[in-house]
Design a protein around this motif. Structure first.
Motif, PDB file in Angstrom:
ATOM      1  N   GLU A  16       0.978  -1.187   0.030  1.00  0.00           N
ATOM      2  CA  GLU A  16      -0.096   0.052  -0.096  1.00  0.00           C
ATOM      3  C   GLU A  16       0.909   1.143   0.015  1.00  0.00           C
ATOM      4  OE1 GLU A  16      -3.412  -0.178  -0.196  1.00  0.00           O
ATOM      5  OE2 GLU A  16      -3.503  -2.029  -0.056  1.00  0.00           O
ATOM      6  N   LYS A  17       0.681   2.015  -0.857  1.00  0.00           N
ATOM      7  CA  LYS A  17       1.730   3.289  -1.189  1.00  0.00           C
ATOM      8  C   LYS A  17       0.557   4.544  -1.321  1.00  0.00           C
ATOM      9  CE  LYS A  17       6.003   4.362  -2.763  1.00  0.00           C
ATOM     10  NZ  LYS A  17       7.055   4.212  -4.085  1.00  0.00           N
ATOM     11  N   PRO A  18      -0.219   5.070  -0.323  1.00  0.00           N
ATOM     12  CA  PRO A  18      -0.672   6.399  -0.678  1.00  0.00           C
ATOM     13  C   PRO A  18       0.131   7.656  -0.461  1.00  0.00           C
ATOM     14  CG  PRO A  18      -1.163   5.443   1.504  1.00  0.00           C
ATOM     15  CD  PRO A  18      -0.377   4.655   1.063  1.00  0.00           C
ATOM     16  N   ASP A  19      -0.403   8.856  -0.271  1.00  0.00           N
ATOM     17  CA  ASP A  19       0.310   9.957  -0.105  1.00  0.00           C
ATOM     18  C   ASP A  19       0.348  10.075   1.657  1.00  0.00           C
ATOM     19  OD1 ASP A  19      -1.786  12.105   1.476  1.00  0.00           O
ATOM     20  OD2 ASP A  19      -2.808  10.922  -0.341  1.00  0.00           O
ATOM     21  N   PHE A  20       1.516  10.991   1.984  1.00  0.00           N
ATOM     22  CA  PHE A  20       1.773  11.072   3.495  1.00  0.00           C
ATOM     23  C   PHE A  20       0.777  11.221   4.412  1.00  0.00           C
ATOM     24  CE2 PHE A  20       3.193  12.851   7.390  1.00  0.00           C
ATOM     25  CZ  PHE A  20       3.853  11.955   7.733  1.00  0.00           C
ATOM     26  N   ASN A  21      -0.186  12.174   4.067  1.00  0.00           N
ATOM     27  CA  ASN A  21      -1.114  12.319   4.999  1.00  0.00           C
ATOM     28  C   ASN A  21      -2.271  11.434   5.177  1.00  0.00           C
ATOM     29  OD1 ASN A  21       0.091  15.025   5.496  1.00  0.00           O
ATOM     30  ND2 ASN A  21      -1.690  16.281   4.414  1.00  0.00           N
ATOM     31  N   THR A  22      -2.585  10.754   4.260  1.00  0.00           N
ATOM     32  CA  THR A  22      -3.446   9.493   4.293  1.00  0.00           C
ATOM     33  C   THR A  22      -2.660   8.321   4.958  1.00  0.00           C
ATOM     34  OG1 THR A  22      -4.245  10.113   2.116  1.00  0.00           O
ATOM     35  CG2 THR A  22      -4.727   7.849   2.866  1.00  0.00           C
ATOM     36  N   PHE A  23      -1.550   8.158   4.783  1.00  0.00           N
ATOM     37  CA  PHE A  23      -0.579   7.301   5.457  1.00  0.00           C
ATOM     38  C   PHE A  23      -0.681   7.602   6.824  1.00  0.00           C
ATOM     39  CE2 PHE A  23       3.547   6.284   7.380  1.00  0.00           C
ATOM     40  CZ  PHE A  23       3.741   4.911   7.000  1.00  0.00           C
TER      41      PHE A  23
END
Length: 499
Positions: A376-383
Protein backbone atom coordinates in the motif's frame (compact mmCIF):
# COMPACT_ATOMS: atom_id res chain seq x y z
CA UNK A 1 35.93 19.40 -14.38
CA UNK A 2 35.24 23.00 -13.36
CA UNK A 3 31.62 22.11 -12.54
CA UNK A 4 32.83 19.91 -9.70
CA UNK A 5 34.77 22.65 -7.93
CA UNK A 6 33.28 24.27 -4.80
CA UNK A 7 31.54 27.58 -5.26
CA UNK A 8 33.28 30.65 -3.82
CA UNK A 9 31.38 33.75 -2.69
CA UNK A 10 32.73 37.26 -2.70
CA UNK A 11 34.12 38.16 0.73
CA UNK A 12 32.44 41.57 0.75
CA UNK A 13 28.88 40.26 0.52
CA UNK A 14 26.91 41.54 3.51
CA UNK A 15 23.26 40.96 4.47
CA UNK A 16 20.72 43.21 2.83
CA UNK A 17 17.04 43.75 3.52
CA UNK A 18 14.26 43.01 1.06
CA UNK A 19 12.82 40.36 -1.21
CA UNK A 20 10.49 37.40 -0.76
CA UNK A 21 11.98 33.94 -0.35
CA UNK A 22 10.07 31.37 -2.42
CA UNK A 23 10.35 27.97 -0.78
CA UNK A 24 8.62 24.70 -1.63
CA UNK A 25 7.50 21.67 0.34
CA UNK A 26 6.16 18.29 -0.76
CA UNK A 27 3.75 17.99 2.17
CA UNK A 28 0.49 19.70 2.99
CA UNK A 29 0.73 21.38 6.41
CA UNK A 30 -1.53 20.14 9.20
CA UNK A 31 -3.47 23.38 9.15
CA UNK A 32 -5.43 25.73 8.53
CA UNK A 33 -4.41 26.90 12.00
CA UNK A 34 -0.69 26.56 12.58
CA UNK A 35 -1.50 25.55 16.13
CA UNK A 36 1.77 24.10 17.41
CA UNK A 37 0.08 23.05 20.64
CA UNK A 38 -2.19 20.65 18.77
CA UNK A 39 0.12 19.51 15.99
CA UNK A 40 3.44 17.67 16.09
CA UNK A 41 4.12 17.62 12.34
CA UNK A 42 7.70 18.39 11.31
CA UNK A 43 6.65 20.60 8.39
CA UNK A 44 3.97 22.49 10.33
CA UNK A 45 6.46 23.04 13.14
CA UNK A 46 9.08 24.34 10.70
CA UNK A 47 6.61 26.89 9.36
CA UNK A 48 5.48 27.74 12.89
CA UNK A 49 9.12 28.36 13.85
CA UNK A 50 8.98 31.52 11.76
CA UNK A 51 5.95 32.96 13.59
CA UNK A 52 6.48 31.83 17.17
CA UNK A 53 9.09 31.89 19.91
CA UNK A 54 9.68 29.59 22.87
CA UNK A 55 11.05 30.37 26.28
CA UNK A 56 14.38 29.03 24.99
CA UNK A 57 15.94 28.18 21.65
CA UNK A 58 18.50 25.63 20.49
CA UNK A 59 21.67 26.59 18.63
CA UNK A 60 23.43 24.64 15.87
CA UNK A 61 25.34 22.61 18.51
CA UNK A 62 22.00 21.62 20.11
CA UNK A 63 22.78 23.76 23.15
CA UNK A 64 20.00 25.66 24.91
CA UNK A 65 20.07 29.47 24.69
CA UNK A 66 17.67 32.29 25.71
CA UNK A 67 14.64 33.25 23.64
CA UNK A 68 11.58 34.83 25.29
CA UNK A 69 13.18 33.99 28.63
CA UNK A 70 16.24 36.18 29.16
CA UNK A 71 17.49 33.86 31.89
CA UNK A 72 16.38 31.03 34.16
CA UNK A 73 17.46 29.27 37.30
CA UNK A 74 16.72 25.96 38.97
CA UNK A 75 17.06 26.44 42.73
CA UNK A 76 16.14 22.78 43.30
CA UNK A 77 15.14 19.73 41.27
CA UNK A 78 11.45 20.65 41.42
CA UNK A 79 11.57 24.38 40.64
CA UNK A 80 12.27 26.52 37.56
CA UNK A 81 12.22 30.32 37.59
CA UNK A 82 12.14 32.16 34.23
CA UNK A 83 12.93 35.87 33.84
CA UNK A 84 11.14 37.12 30.71
CA UNK A 85 12.01 39.75 28.12
CA UNK A 86 10.22 43.07 28.42
CA UNK A 87 8.56 44.96 25.59
CA UNK A 88 7.77 41.90 23.46
CA UNK A 89 4.61 42.15 21.33
CA UNK A 90 2.42 39.52 19.74
CA UNK A 91 1.47 40.10 16.10
CA UNK A 92 -1.97 41.30 17.24
CA UNK A 93 -0.38 44.12 19.27
CA UNK A 94 -0.96 42.57 22.71
CA UNK A 95 1.99 42.32 25.10
CA UNK A 96 3.81 39.11 25.95
CA UNK A 97 4.19 38.59 29.69
CA UNK A 98 4.09 36.01 32.48
CA UNK A 99 0.32 35.61 32.14
CA UNK A 100 0.80 34.60 28.50
CA UNK A 101 3.31 31.92 29.51
CA UNK A 102 0.90 30.59 32.13
CA UNK A 103 -1.99 30.59 29.60
CA UNK A 104 0.04 28.64 27.02
CA UNK A 105 1.32 26.05 29.47
CA UNK A 106 -2.13 25.49 30.96
CA UNK A 107 -3.58 25.12 27.45
CA UNK A 108 -1.12 22.35 26.56
CA UNK A 109 -1.62 20.58 29.89
CA UNK A 110 -5.43 20.75 29.67
CA UNK A 111 -6.72 17.34 28.45
CA UNK A 112 -9.45 19.08 26.44
CA UNK A 113 -6.79 20.59 24.16
CA UNK A 114 -5.77 17.04 23.18
CA UNK A 115 -2.18 18.16 22.66
CA UNK A 116 0.25 15.42 21.58
CA UNK A 117 2.79 17.33 23.71
CA UNK A 118 0.73 17.22 26.90
CA UNK A 119 2.77 14.42 28.50
CA UNK A 120 5.93 16.53 28.22
CA UNK A 121 4.41 19.30 30.36
CA UNK A 122 2.08 17.34 32.64
CA UNK A 123 4.89 17.15 35.23
CA UNK A 124 4.23 20.86 35.97
CA UNK A 125 2.16 20.97 39.17
CA UNK A 126 1.69 24.72 39.54
CA UNK A 127 2.51 27.84 37.51
CA UNK A 128 3.05 30.97 39.58
CA UNK A 129 3.08 34.46 38.08
CA UNK A 130 5.61 36.04 40.46
CA UNK A 131 5.37 39.37 38.68
CA UNK A 132 4.68 40.64 35.16
CA UNK A 133 7.99 39.27 33.84
CA UNK A 134 8.74 36.33 36.16
CA UNK A 135 7.24 32.82 36.06
CA UNK A 136 7.91 30.07 38.59
CA UNK A 137 7.16 26.43 37.78
CA UNK A 138 6.77 23.76 40.47
CA UNK A 139 7.12 20.14 39.29
CA UNK A 140 5.56 16.95 40.63
CA UNK A 141 8.90 15.19 40.33
CA UNK A 142 12.34 15.83 38.82
CA UNK A 143 12.16 15.99 35.02
CA UNK A 144 15.49 16.42 33.27
CA UNK A 145 14.20 17.03 29.69
CA UNK A 146 11.84 19.90 30.59
CA UNK A 147 14.04 22.82 29.53
CA UNK A 148 14.55 21.30 26.08
CA UNK A 149 10.79 21.04 25.62
CA UNK A 150 10.49 24.80 26.18
CA UNK A 151 12.36 25.52 22.93
CA UNK A 152 11.05 27.64 20.09
CA UNK A 153 10.61 24.74 17.65
CA UNK A 154 8.43 22.81 20.14
CA UNK A 155 6.72 25.11 22.64
CA UNK A 156 5.58 27.97 20.41
CA UNK A 157 3.95 30.67 22.55
CA UNK A 158 0.69 31.94 21.02
CA UNK A 159 -1.40 35.03 21.75
CA UNK A 160 -3.97 34.32 24.51
CA UNK A 161 -6.23 37.02 23.06
CA UNK A 162 -6.17 35.46 19.58
CA UNK A 163 -6.85 31.95 20.88
CA UNK A 164 -9.67 33.09 23.16
CA UNK A 165 -11.42 35.41 20.69
CA UNK A 166 -10.73 33.71 17.35
CA UNK A 167 -11.20 30.05 18.27
CA UNK A 168 -14.55 29.77 16.50
CA UNK A 169 -13.67 32.03 13.58
CA UNK A 170 -10.96 32.01 10.91
CA UNK A 171 -8.45 29.52 12.37
CA UNK A 172 -5.48 31.30 10.77
CA UNK A 173 -6.32 34.39 12.84
CA UNK A 174 -5.52 32.50 16.04
CA UNK A 175 -2.04 31.60 14.70
CA UNK A 176 -0.55 34.67 16.36
CA UNK A 177 2.93 34.56 17.85
CA UNK A 178 5.79 36.90 18.67
CA UNK A 179 8.12 35.64 15.93
CA UNK A 180 10.00 37.48 13.18
CA UNK A 181 7.27 36.69 10.62
CA UNK A 182 3.48 36.73 10.81
CA UNK A 183 0.95 34.68 8.85
CA UNK A 184 -0.87 36.43 6.01
CA UNK A 185 -2.71 33.58 4.30
CA UNK A 186 -2.86 29.85 3.74
CA UNK A 187 -4.48 28.29 0.67
CA UNK A 188 -4.75 24.54 0.87
CA UNK A 189 -2.89 22.80 -1.93
CA UNK A 190 -1.26 26.07 -2.99
CA UNK A 191 0.81 28.16 -0.59
CA UNK A 192 1.44 29.68 2.84
CA UNK A 193 2.39 33.38 2.89
CA UNK A 194 4.17 35.13 5.76
CA UNK A 195 5.48 38.70 6.01
CA UNK A 196 8.11 40.31 8.22
CA UNK A 197 6.93 41.50 11.65
CA UNK A 198 8.61 44.87 11.96
CA UNK A 199 8.06 45.11 15.72
CA UNK A 200 9.94 41.88 16.41
CA UNK A 201 11.92 42.09 19.66
CA UNK A 202 15.07 40.59 18.14
CA UNK A 203 16.96 41.44 14.99
CA UNK A 204 14.30 42.06 12.31
CA UNK A 205 14.27 39.56 9.49
CA UNK A 206 16.16 40.54 6.35
CA UNK A 207 13.43 39.22 4.08
CA UNK A 208 10.21 41.13 3.40
CA UNK A 209 8.37 37.84 3.41
CA UNK A 210 8.32 34.11 2.73
CA UNK A 211 6.10 32.22 0.31
CA UNK A 212 5.96 28.48 0.97
CA UNK A 213 4.52 26.69 -2.04
CA UNK A 214 2.95 23.24 -1.73
CA UNK A 215 4.39 21.19 -4.59
CA UNK A 216 3.97 17.42 -4.08
CA UNK A 217 6.58 16.40 -6.66
CA UNK A 218 10.19 17.31 -5.87
CA UNK A 219 11.01 16.89 -9.56
CA UNK A 220 8.70 19.87 -10.19
CA UNK A 221 10.39 21.78 -7.38
CA UNK A 222 13.82 21.01 -8.80
CA UNK A 223 12.85 22.24 -12.25
CA UNK A 224 11.55 25.48 -10.72
CA UNK A 225 14.74 25.87 -8.69
CA UNK A 226 16.85 25.50 -11.82
CA UNK A 227 14.87 28.14 -13.74
CA UNK A 228 14.94 30.58 -10.81
CA UNK A 229 11.18 30.63 -10.13
CA UNK A 230 11.91 28.97 -6.77
CA UNK A 231 14.63 29.80 -4.24
CA UNK A 232 14.54 26.94 -1.76
CA UNK A 233 13.56 23.25 -1.47
CA UNK A 234 12.58 22.18 2.06
CA UNK A 235 13.75 18.66 2.98
CA UNK A 236 15.51 18.18 -0.34
CA UNK A 237 15.68 14.63 -1.66
CA UNK A 238 19.34 13.55 -1.85
CA UNK A 239 18.85 12.44 -5.45
CA UNK A 240 18.28 16.08 -6.40
CA UNK A 241 20.91 17.36 -3.98
CA UNK A 242 23.52 15.32 -5.80
CA UNK A 243 22.61 17.04 -9.09
CA UNK A 244 22.63 20.49 -7.49
CA UNK A 245 26.30 20.22 -6.57
CA UNK A 246 27.29 20.60 -10.22
CA UNK A 247 25.11 23.62 -11.02
CA UNK A 248 26.88 26.94 -10.28
CA UNK A 249 23.50 28.64 -9.71
CA UNK A 250 22.56 26.22 -6.92
CA UNK A 251 23.95 25.14 -3.56
CA UNK A 252 23.43 22.33 -1.05
CA UNK A 253 23.74 22.46 2.72
CA UNK A 254 23.96 19.28 4.81
CA UNK A 255 24.54 18.39 8.45
CA UNK A 256 24.18 15.30 10.68
CA UNK A 257 20.72 14.83 12.18
CA UNK A 258 19.03 12.97 15.02
CA UNK A 259 16.49 11.50 12.58
CA UNK A 260 16.16 7.76 12.18
CA UNK A 261 14.32 6.02 9.37
CA UNK A 262 12.68 2.84 10.56
CA UNK A 263 10.61 -0.19 9.65
CA UNK A 264 7.88 -0.62 12.30
CA UNK A 265 6.18 -3.89 13.21
CA UNK A 266 2.76 -4.08 14.81
CA UNK A 267 3.74 -6.51 17.58
CA UNK A 268 0.07 -7.24 18.36
CA UNK A 269 -0.47 -8.75 14.91
CA UNK A 270 0.85 -12.14 13.81
CA UNK A 271 3.40 -13.01 12.53
CA UNK A 272 5.12 -10.03 14.20
CA UNK A 273 4.15 -11.25 17.64
CA UNK A 274 7.18 -13.53 17.21
CA UNK A 275 10.43 -11.70 17.87
CA UNK A 276 12.32 -14.02 15.51
CA UNK A 277 10.21 -12.83 12.55
CA UNK A 278 10.96 -9.19 13.39
CA UNK A 279 14.66 -9.98 13.75
CA UNK A 280 14.68 -11.84 10.43
CA UNK A 281 13.04 -8.96 8.57
CA UNK A 282 15.55 -6.56 10.14
CA UNK A 283 18.50 -8.72 9.07
CA UNK A 284 17.16 -8.88 5.51
CA UNK A 285 17.68 -5.12 5.08
CA UNK A 286 20.85 -3.73 3.52
CA UNK A 287 21.23 -0.42 5.35
CA UNK A 288 24.52 0.52 3.69
CA UNK A 289 22.89 0.13 0.26
CA UNK A 290 19.98 2.35 1.36
CA UNK A 291 22.38 5.03 2.60
CA UNK A 292 24.36 4.98 -0.64
CA UNK A 293 21.59 4.30 -3.15
CA UNK A 294 18.53 6.16 -1.88
CA UNK A 295 20.32 8.86 0.12
CA UNK A 296 23.31 9.21 -2.24
CA UNK A 297 25.68 9.03 0.74
CA UNK A 298 23.76 11.66 2.77
CA UNK A 299 23.00 9.07 5.47
CA UNK A 300 24.63 6.48 7.71
CA UNK A 301 23.49 2.98 8.65
CA UNK A 302 21.58 3.17 11.94
CA UNK A 303 22.46 1.58 15.26
CA UNK A 304 19.39 2.20 17.35
CA UNK A 305 17.52 5.38 18.23
CA UNK A 306 20.49 7.68 18.97
CA UNK A 307 22.76 8.86 16.18
CA UNK A 308 26.21 10.41 16.42
CA UNK A 309 24.45 13.75 15.88
CA UNK A 310 23.23 13.47 19.46
CA UNK A 311 26.53 13.62 21.35
CA UNK A 312 27.21 12.75 24.17
CA UNK A 313 24.45 10.11 24.15
CA UNK A 314 25.60 8.11 21.11
CA UNK A 315 27.30 4.75 21.70
CA UNK A 316 28.55 2.27 19.10
CA UNK A 317 26.18 -0.72 19.10
CA UNK A 318 27.60 -2.45 16.06
CA UNK A 319 27.95 -5.71 17.98
CA UNK A 320 24.19 -6.35 17.97
CA UNK A 321 23.58 -8.72 15.05
CA UNK A 322 19.94 -7.90 14.28
CA UNK A 323 20.77 -4.56 12.70
CA UNK A 324 23.33 -6.18 10.36
CA UNK A 325 22.59 -7.34 6.82
CA UNK A 326 22.56 -11.14 6.85
CA UNK A 327 19.88 -12.62 4.54
CA UNK A 328 21.00 -16.21 5.14
CA UNK A 329 20.54 -15.83 8.89
CA UNK A 330 17.22 -14.09 8.20
CA UNK A 331 15.92 -17.09 6.21
CA UNK A 332 17.04 -19.45 8.95
CA UNK A 333 15.19 -17.44 11.59
CA UNK A 334 11.98 -17.49 9.54
CA UNK A 335 12.16 -21.27 9.19
CA UNK A 336 12.84 -21.56 12.91
CA UNK A 337 9.75 -19.44 13.59
CA UNK A 338 7.63 -21.58 11.22
CA UNK A 339 6.87 -18.48 9.18
CA UNK A 340 3.70 -18.72 6.99
CA UNK A 341 5.31 -18.22 3.57
CA UNK A 342 2.01 -19.07 1.85
CA UNK A 343 0.26 -16.05 3.39
CA UNK A 344 0.33 -12.51 2.00
CA UNK A 345 1.44 -9.68 4.31
CA UNK A 346 0.39 -6.08 3.91
CA UNK A 347 3.29 -3.60 3.77
CA UNK A 348 2.63 0.15 4.08
CA UNK A 349 4.82 2.94 2.76
CA UNK A 350 4.02 6.34 1.17
CA UNK A 351 4.75 8.19 -2.03
CA UNK A 352 6.94 11.10 -0.90
CA UNK A 353 10.69 10.87 -1.47
CA UNK A 354 12.97 9.54 -0.12
CA UNK A 355 10.71 7.47 2.17
CA UNK A 356 8.81 5.93 -0.70
CA UNK A 357 12.12 4.88 -2.23
CA UNK A 358 13.19 3.36 1.10
CA UNK A 359 9.84 1.54 1.10
CA UNK A 360 10.56 0.16 -2.37
CA UNK A 361 13.95 -1.11 -1.21
CA UNK A 362 12.42 -2.75 1.85
CA UNK A 363 9.76 -4.46 -0.26
CA UNK A 364 12.40 -5.84 -2.65
CA UNK A 365 14.63 -7.13 0.14
CA UNK A 366 11.82 -8.70 2.19
CA UNK A 367 10.38 -10.31 -0.95
CA UNK A 368 13.80 -11.84 -1.61
CA UNK A 369 13.25 -13.97 1.51
CA UNK A 370 10.26 -15.59 -0.20
CA UNK A 371 7.71 -13.44 1.62
CA UNK A 372 4.55 -12.49 -0.29
CA UNK A 373 3.66 -8.80 0.04
CA UNK A 374 0.67 -6.61 -0.74
CA UNK A 375 2.04 -3.08 -0.95
CA UNK A 376 0.00 0.00 0.00
CA UNK A 377 1.53 3.35 -1.05
CA UNK A 378 -0.74 6.40 -0.51
CA UNK A 379 0.35 10.02 0.05
CA UNK A 380 1.83 10.81 3.46
CA UNK A 381 -1.21 12.49 5.01
CA UNK A 382 -3.41 9.48 4.22
CA UNK A 383 -0.69 7.11 5.45
CA UNK A 384 -0.22 9.07 8.69
CA UNK A 385 -3.91 8.86 9.61
CA UNK A 386 -3.85 5.09 10.02
CA UNK A 387 -0.15 4.47 10.67
CA UNK A 388 0.25 7.00 13.50
CA UNK A 389 -3.44 7.41 14.30
CA UNK A 390 -5.50 4.22 14.36
CA UNK A 391 -2.40 1.98 14.03
CA UNK A 392 -4.23 -0.20 11.51
CA UNK A 393 -1.21 -1.67 9.79
CA UNK A 394 0.94 -4.82 9.83
CA UNK A 395 4.35 -3.35 9.09
CA UNK A 396 5.51 -0.19 7.39
CA UNK A 397 8.27 2.38 7.14
CA UNK A 398 8.54 6.01 8.14
CA UNK A 399 10.91 8.37 9.92
CA UNK A 400 11.22 9.74 13.45
CA UNK A 401 12.86 12.79 14.93
CA UNK A 402 12.60 14.68 18.16
CA UNK A 403 15.27 17.19 17.28
CA UNK A 404 15.97 19.57 20.07
CA UNK A 405 18.34 19.06 22.94
CA UNK A 406 17.34 15.85 24.71
CA UNK A 407 17.10 12.16 23.69
CA UNK A 408 13.87 11.82 25.66
CA UNK A 409 12.06 13.13 22.58
CA UNK A 410 13.45 10.32 20.45
CA UNK A 411 12.71 7.43 22.77
CA UNK A 412 10.13 7.96 25.51
CA UNK A 413 6.96 8.54 23.46
CA UNK A 414 8.04 5.97 20.86
CA UNK A 415 8.77 3.02 23.14
CA UNK A 416 7.17 3.40 26.57
CA UNK A 417 3.99 1.35 26.96
CA UNK A 418 0.88 3.23 25.87
CA UNK A 419 2.65 6.44 24.83
CA UNK A 420 1.36 8.56 21.95
CA UNK A 421 3.87 7.48 19.27
CA UNK A 422 4.22 3.87 20.38
CA UNK A 423 2.80 2.82 17.04
CA UNK A 424 4.12 -0.73 17.47
CA UNK A 425 1.91 -1.47 20.52
CA UNK A 426 5.22 -2.50 22.09
CA UNK A 427 5.50 -3.11 25.82
CA UNK A 428 8.59 -3.99 27.84
CA UNK A 429 8.67 -3.24 31.60
CA UNK A 430 12.49 -3.03 31.59
CA UNK A 431 12.54 -0.49 28.76
CA UNK A 432 9.75 1.45 30.46
CA UNK A 433 11.74 1.66 33.70
CA UNK A 434 14.98 2.71 32.02
CA UNK A 435 13.33 5.51 30.04
CA UNK A 436 11.31 6.71 33.02
CA UNK A 437 14.42 6.72 35.23
CA UNK A 438 16.27 8.75 32.57
CA UNK A 439 13.58 11.42 32.86
CA UNK A 440 14.18 11.94 36.58
CA UNK A 441 17.99 11.65 36.52
CA UNK A 442 19.92 14.93 36.20
CA UNK A 443 23.44 13.45 36.00
CA UNK A 444 24.36 13.33 32.28
CA UNK A 445 26.64 10.28 32.48
CA UNK A 446 23.98 8.28 34.32
CA UNK A 447 21.42 9.32 31.74
CA UNK A 448 23.75 8.22 28.93
CA UNK A 449 23.99 4.78 30.55
CA UNK A 450 20.21 4.49 30.97
CA UNK A 451 19.49 5.46 27.37
CA UNK A 452 22.16 3.12 26.01
CA UNK A 453 20.78 0.15 27.95
CA UNK A 454 17.29 0.85 26.64
CA UNK A 455 18.65 1.32 23.12
CA UNK A 456 20.35 -2.06 23.13
CA UNK A 457 17.19 -3.78 24.35
CA UNK A 458 15.21 -2.18 21.54
CA UNK A 459 17.74 -3.34 18.98
CA UNK A 460 17.49 -6.90 20.33
CA UNK A 461 13.70 -6.88 20.48
CA UNK A 462 13.33 -5.37 16.97
CA UNK A 463 9.95 -3.76 17.61
CA UNK A 464 11.36 -1.49 14.91
CA UNK A 465 14.21 -2.11 12.53
CA UNK A 466 16.37 1.02 12.68
CA UNK A 467 17.44 1.75 9.10
CA UNK A 468 19.54 4.87 8.50
CA UNK A 469 20.36 8.24 10.03
CA UNK A 470 19.71 10.71 7.18
CA UNK A 471 21.61 13.97 7.07
CA UNK A 472 19.69 17.24 7.04
CA UNK A 473 19.81 18.31 3.39
CA UNK A 474 18.51 21.59 1.95
CA UNK A 475 18.91 22.78 -1.64
CA UNK A 476 18.68 26.41 -2.70
CA UNK A 477 19.69 29.05 -5.19
CA UNK A 478 23.23 30.39 -4.84
CA UNK A 479 21.89 33.84 -3.92
CA UNK A 480 20.26 32.55 -0.69
CA UNK A 481 22.45 33.22 2.32
CA UNK A 482 22.32 32.91 6.09
CA UNK A 483 20.53 29.59 6.60
CA UNK A 484 21.79 27.65 9.63
CA UNK A 485 20.72 24.23 10.84
CA UNK A 486 19.54 24.34 14.44
CA UNK A 487 17.36 21.29 14.86
CA UNK A 488 15.18 19.30 12.51
CA UNK A 489 12.09 21.39 13.27
CA UNK A 490 13.80 24.78 12.92
CA UNK A 491 13.46 26.38 9.49
CA UNK A 492 15.70 29.38 10.09
CA UNK A 493 14.56 31.41 7.11
CA UNK A 494 14.33 34.38 9.50
CA UNK A 495 18.14 34.54 9.28
CA UNK A 496 18.20 34.34 5.46
CA UNK A 497 18.82 37.14 3.00
CA UNK A 498 18.90 37.37 -0.79
CA UNK A 499 21.69 38.82 -2.91
Amino acid sequence: MLAGLPKVRAADETPRRGGVLRAATSEEPFAPAFDVHKVDSLLTTRIGYLAYNGLVNVNERREIEPDLAESWEQPDALTYIFKLRKGVLFHDGTEFDADAVKFNLERIINPETASPKRADFAVIKTIDVVDKYTVKLHLDHPFAPLLGYMRRSYFGIMSPKAITEQMGQDPLKRSIGTGPFKFVSYTRGDKVILERFDKYFGTPAWLDGIEIRIMPEQSTQFAALQTGSLDYMIQTSPSFAEQMKYNPDLQVLSAPSTIWDFLAFNVMRAPFTDKRVRQAFSMALDREAMAKGVYRGYAKAAQGALSSGFSPYFRDNGDIPFQTYDPDRAKALLKEADFPFQSELRFDTFTERPWGQIGDAIADQISALGVKLRIEKPDFNTFAQYFYGTKEYWFGNSSMTGGGADPDELMYKQFVTGEVYNINNYTNPEVDKLLKDARTENDVEKRVDLYNKANRMLMEECCVAFLVYPDLVEGMRANVHGYRFRDESAGTFDECWLS
